[in-house]
Design a protein around this motif. Sequence first.
Motif, PDB file in Angstrom:
ATOM      1  N   ILE A   1       0.880  -1.177   0.000  1.00 26.12           N
ATOM      2  CA  ILE A   1       0.000   0.000   0.000  1.00 26.12           C
ATOM      3  C   ILE A   1       0.912   1.220   0.000  1.00 26.12           C
ATOM      4  N   ASP A   2       1.000   1.924  -1.144  1.00 22.22           N
ATOM      5  CA  ASP A   2       2.000   2.995  -1.261  1.00 22.22           C
ATOM      6  C   ASP A   2       1.422   4.362  -0.938  1.00 22.22           C
ATOM      7  N   THR A   3       2.328   5.320  -0.742  1.00 19.10           N
ATOM      8  CA  THR A   3       1.901   6.642  -0.267  1.00 19.10           C
ATOM      9  C   THR A   3       1.056   7.378  -1.302  1.00 19.10           C
ATOM     10  N   ASP A   4       1.208   7.007  -2.581  1.00 16.78           N
ATOM     11  CA  ASP A   4       0.367   7.624  -3.614  1.00 16.78           C
ATOM     12  C   ASP A   4      -1.089   7.202  -3.470  1.00 16.78           C
ATOM     13  N   GLN A   5      -1.300   5.982  -2.940  1.00 17.17           N
ATOM     14  CA  GLN A   5      -2.670   5.525  -2.707  1.00 17.17           C
ATOM     15  C   GLN A   5      -3.187   6.121  -1.391  1.00 17.17           C
ATOM     16  N   ILE A   6      -2.317   6.198  -0.407  1.00 17.33           N
ATOM     17  CA  ILE A   6      -2.728   6.728   0.899  1.00 17.33           C
ATOM     18  C   ILE A   6      -3.174   8.188   0.749  1.00 17.33           C
ATOM     19  N   ILE A   7      -2.368   8.971   0.017  1.00 16.82           N
ATOM     20  CA  ILE A   7      -2.779  10.356  -0.268  1.00 16.82           C
ATOM     21  C   ILE A   7      -2.265  10.746  -1.660  1.00 16.82           C
TER      22      ILE A   7
ATOM     23  N   GLY B   1      -7.758  18.503   7.013  1.00 20.13           N
ATOM     24  CA  GLY B   1      -8.557  17.902   5.943  1.00 20.13           C
ATOM     25  C   GLY B   1      -7.914  16.716   5.266  1.00 20.13           C
ATOM     26  N   PHE B   2      -6.717  16.319   5.716  1.00 18.00           N
ATOM     27  CA  PHE B   2      -6.075  15.203   5.036  1.00 18.00           C
ATOM     28  C   PHE B   2      -6.827  13.890   5.285  1.00 18.00           C
ATOM     29  N   GLY B   3      -7.478  13.781   6.451  1.00 16.00           N
ATOM     30  CA  GLY B   3      -8.245  12.574   6.748  1.00 16.00           C
ATOM     31  C   GLY B   3      -9.349  12.334   5.725  1.00 16.00           C
ATOM     32  N   ASP B   4      -9.945  13.420   5.228  1.00 13.68           N
ATOM     33  CA  ASP B   4     -11.009  13.285   4.223  1.00 13.68           C
ATOM     34  C   ASP B   4     -10.473  12.685   2.925  1.00 13.68           C
ATOM     35  N   ASN B   5      -9.178  12.890   2.683  1.00  9.47           N
ATOM     36  CA  ASN B   5      -8.615  12.417   1.428  1.00  9.47           C
ATOM     37  C   ASN B   5      -7.788  11.145   1.586  1.00  9.47           C
ATOM     38  N   LEU B   6      -7.818  10.573   2.775  1.00 12.00           N
ATOM     39  CA  LEU B   6      -7.125   9.304   3.004  1.00 12.00           C
ATOM     40  C   LEU B   6      -7.690   8.260   2.034  1.00 12.00           C
ATOM     41  N   PHE B   7      -6.826   7.584   1.309  1.00  8.60           N
ATOM     42  CA  PHE B   7      -7.219   6.577   0.316  1.00  8.60           C
ATOM     43  C   PHE B   7      -8.276   7.120  -0.641  1.00  8.60           C
ATOM     44  N   ARG B   8      -8.148   8.386  -0.980  1.00 11.34           N
ATOM     45  CA  ARG B   8      -9.181   9.078  -1.741  1.00 11.34           C
ATOM     46  C   ARG B   8      -9.690   8.275  -2.954  1.00 11.34           C
ATOM     47  N   ASP B   9      -8.756   7.781  -3.768  1.00 10.16           N
ATOM     48  CA  ASP B   9      -9.196   7.168  -5.027  1.00 10.16           C
ATOM     49  C   ASP B   9      -9.714   5.741  -4.847  1.00 10.16           C
TER      50      ASP B   9
ATOM     51  N   ASN C   1       4.963  -4.437   3.419  1.00 13.60           N
ATOM     52  CA  ASN C   1       5.532  -3.262   2.744  1.00 13.60           C
ATOM     53  C   ASN C   1       4.570  -2.085   2.748  1.00 13.60           C
ATOM     54  N   PHE C   2       4.013  -1.801   3.882  1.00 15.74           N
ATOM     55  CA  PHE C   2       3.079  -0.681   4.022  1.00 15.74           C
ATOM     56  C   PHE C   2       3.830   0.651   3.934  1.00 15.74           C
ATOM     57  N   GLY C   3       3.293   1.588   3.138  1.00 15.55           N
ATOM     58  CA  GLY C   3       3.849   2.941   3.097  1.00 15.55           C
ATOM     59  C   GLY C   3       5.023   3.132   2.167  1.00 15.55           C
ATOM     60  N   SER C   4       5.171   2.277   1.164  1.00 14.49           N
ATOM     61  CA  SER C   4       6.281   2.464   0.214  1.00 14.49           C
ATOM     62  C   SER C   4       5.993   3.664  -0.688  1.00 14.49           C
ATOM     63  N   GLY C   5       7.015   4.110  -1.428  1.00 13.53           N
ATOM     64  CA  GLY C   5       6.827   5.215  -2.364  1.00 13.53           C
ATOM     65  C   GLY C   5       7.486   6.490  -1.892  1.00 13.53           C
TER      66      GLY C   5
ATOM     67  N   HIS D   1       2.573  13.730   4.287  1.00 11.75           N
ATOM     68  CA  HIS D   1       1.116  13.863   4.173  1.00 11.75           C
ATOM     69  C   HIS D   1       0.410  12.514   4.320  1.00 11.75           C
ATOM     70  N   ALA D   2       1.083  11.439   3.941  1.00 12.85           N
ATOM     71  CA  ALA D   2       0.474  10.104   4.058  1.00 12.85           C
ATOM     72  C   ALA D   2       0.219   9.780   5.527  1.00 12.85           C
ATOM     73  N   ALA D   3       1.202  10.048   6.367  1.00 10.50           N
ATOM     74  CA  ALA D   3       1.024   9.795   7.796  1.00 10.50           C
ATOM     75  C   ALA D   3      -0.013  10.754   8.386  1.00 10.50           C
ATOM     76  N   TRP D   4       0.011  12.005   7.945  1.00 10.15           N
ATOM     77  CA  TRP D   4      -0.987  12.974   8.437  1.00 10.15           C
ATOM     78  C   TRP D   4      -2.394  12.467   8.156  1.00 10.15           C
ATOM     79  N   ALA D   5      -2.592  11.970   6.935  1.00 11.01           N
ATOM     80  CA  ALA D   5      -3.933  11.536   6.532  1.00 11.01           C
ATOM     81  C   ALA D   5      -4.413  10.405   7.440  1.00 11.01           C
ATOM     82  N   ILE D   6      -3.515   9.482   7.746  1.00  9.86           N
ATOM     83  CA  ILE D   6      -3.884   8.350   8.598  1.00  9.86           C
ATOM     84  C   ILE D   6      -4.220   8.831  10.012  1.00  9.86           C
ATOM     85  N   TYR D   7      -3.404   9.751  10.519  1.00 13.41           N
ATOM     86  CA  TYR D   7      -3.636  10.292  11.869  1.00 13.41           C
ATOM     87  C   TYR D   7      -4.935  11.103  11.903  1.00 13.41           C
ATOM     88  N   ASP D   8      -5.076  11.987  10.918  1.00 16.66           N
ATOM     89  CA  ASP D   8      -6.247  12.867  10.901  1.00 16.66           C
ATOM     90  C   ASP D   8      -7.546  12.071  10.771  1.00 16.66           C
TER      91      ASP D   8
END
Lengths: 198, 468
Positions: A21-27, A39-47, A77-81, A86-93
């Motif tokens: 699960i890469d950071t481009d997918q996370i945010i 507002g990053f939580g709203d866009n967590l795994f947006r797509d 391999n969580f968080g590659s890329g 911002h990826a961590a922010w989104a998860i926290y938020d």
Amino acid sequence: MAYDKFTVLKSTAVPMPMENIDTDQIIPARFLKATERTGFGDNLFRDWRYNPDNTPKQDFILNNPLYSGKILVGGKNFGSGSSREHAAWAIYDYGFRCVVSSFFADIFKNNALNIGILPVQVSPEFLEKIFKSIETDPKAQFIVDLPAQTFTIAATSEIAVFDINTYKKHNMLNGFDDIDYLQSIKPAIQAFTEKSFY
Amino acid sequence: MSTTPTTLFDKVWDAHVVQHIDDGPDVLFIDRHFIHEVTSPVAFLGLKNRGLSVMFPDKTFATADHNTPTINQHMPVQDPLSANQLKALEDNAAKYGISHWGLGNPKNGIVHVIGPENGITLPGMTIVCGDSHTSTHGAFGCIAFGIGTSEVEMVLSSQCIMQPKPKKMRINVHGKLGKAVLPKDVALYIISQITASGATGYFVEYAGEVFENMSMEGRMTVCNMSIEMGARGGMIAPDDTTFAYLKGREKSPKGAAWDSVLAYWKTLKSDKDATFDKELNFNAADIEPQITYGTNPGLGTGITKKIPAAAEIAGSENSYKKSLEYMGFQENELILGKKVDYVFLGSCTNGRIEDFRAFASLVKGRKKADNITAWLVPGSHIVEQQIKEEGILNILTEAGFQLRQPGCSACLAMNDDKIPAGKYAVSTSNRNFEGRQGPGSRTLLASPLVAAAAAVTGVVTDPRALMQ
Ligand code: SF4
């Protein structure tokens, strides 16, 4: 950014049993144009979470009311890329405080610890047990005990011990981050600069 | 003094440790900090929220590059979000007294291009920036690497970051490079041999005849790509080539200060018997012009070779096949002759004057192919100026090319320079990830000469065939 202290967390968990699960997918990159950390939580795994017309995708786990909690369980391999924090922010938020996987990408792990998310690395076998436990009961409880460095599956009392370095553990327990630490040693830094010639 | 042989990396690292924490990271002092509009605003917000200030504003340098348009830079920036980030950078720099070379400033350009060309980057420094290709500055014998936004806030507020010490790797390339083989080919070759994660956890030192004979700009290209083999950064010991490059640059030390610093710089090399956690050796004779065919920088090969079969690739067969599918390529196909739609010359990897000279040497007397859209983007205004002064602009114009204005441009496609979905771009930048140059874009990474050969023929072409 200051964050809440982390000691013992008892919670249900959200399972995402895919690898890499890469950071481009996370945010996705288009959300990097913000100048604030909101507002990053709203866009967590947006797509994965929303259709292009912003309606929720019914089959995505975060849109399923059966699953919730402060623990996110991901595949290997969580968080590659990219290094985007911002990826961590989104998860926290979004509300997660702990991410469990059998392997974390280096920079993600660092970023997570820096902002108050506890990355818990367990063996692939134990990870399977966690997934299994959620599959059996979406409301299964887990206990993350940072002082003891243990992760427990409440239903079966199975325990995994995890690693974290002493410095980072101290920070998480107290809600400190590196910036707080660096502020506390400013005199040493000041003294150091006096002999630096750049 | 201990007489244990030490590496260049250890010498620079150890000279910057403010404090060592047992079972924790080192507190590392940072000599130079570069910031840009995308990864700095939240760091400044963090400072404000904590009521902190910038400890050493004169050690941080700001430039606008990631978001900026590459045409009509004198006009207001159209995209409101980008404009907002540019404004935030300008305001923050002004508020804290940080030097800011924003849009329109004659010294503006890509962060990793302007640092060295103005003598801000000097041997033996620790340098960080919220951009992973900060490794570029390692060409000067610096420890330079990319950092996250929390770390940007750390450096602003305390001039330090906290880092565990990485392992050390030395990569030696022996012999002499063949015709039309450029530093970019050396980097792409190494990555293709060790994969995109072959140096994960390591800091690399490049050594051997090939790097000794390489220009500073070539060394920057190689160090820039270190991150694409998974390394935290890469460095090359400073030598006479380095000193000659730096002498007289705007912020280089002058007079007696130069002499004293020069004596120090000359000590910055790995001792003869220094040991590395890993050491790799390659031969220059094995390197031909390179090109990538997949969706990570490790999926590349010599330009005359075929796309390997999945069975030849270490790692997951499925992800390899998915990668070829994304690119619209098949196993065992020749890459030569593949149709190209876009050519991008630029980025902090290949946007310097030597790159434009190489490109121009090949398009001179030829014409841009009709099917090609070419974006030629200098790394800075200083490069742009050199292009004009050296007559390169005339060569390019006669061949049917236009020059754009400096910025990151299609390297990460945050501005309007996006390769459309499904189109093929031969690009001198550093990443060929899915969608990196625009949603659905298909990137073939290569050197400026391979880019030029594609630009005048419209297909993937061996530059050596045009250099008889
Ligand atoms: S050109 Fe590309 S790699 Fe270089 S600084 Fe800009 S975005 Fe980063």
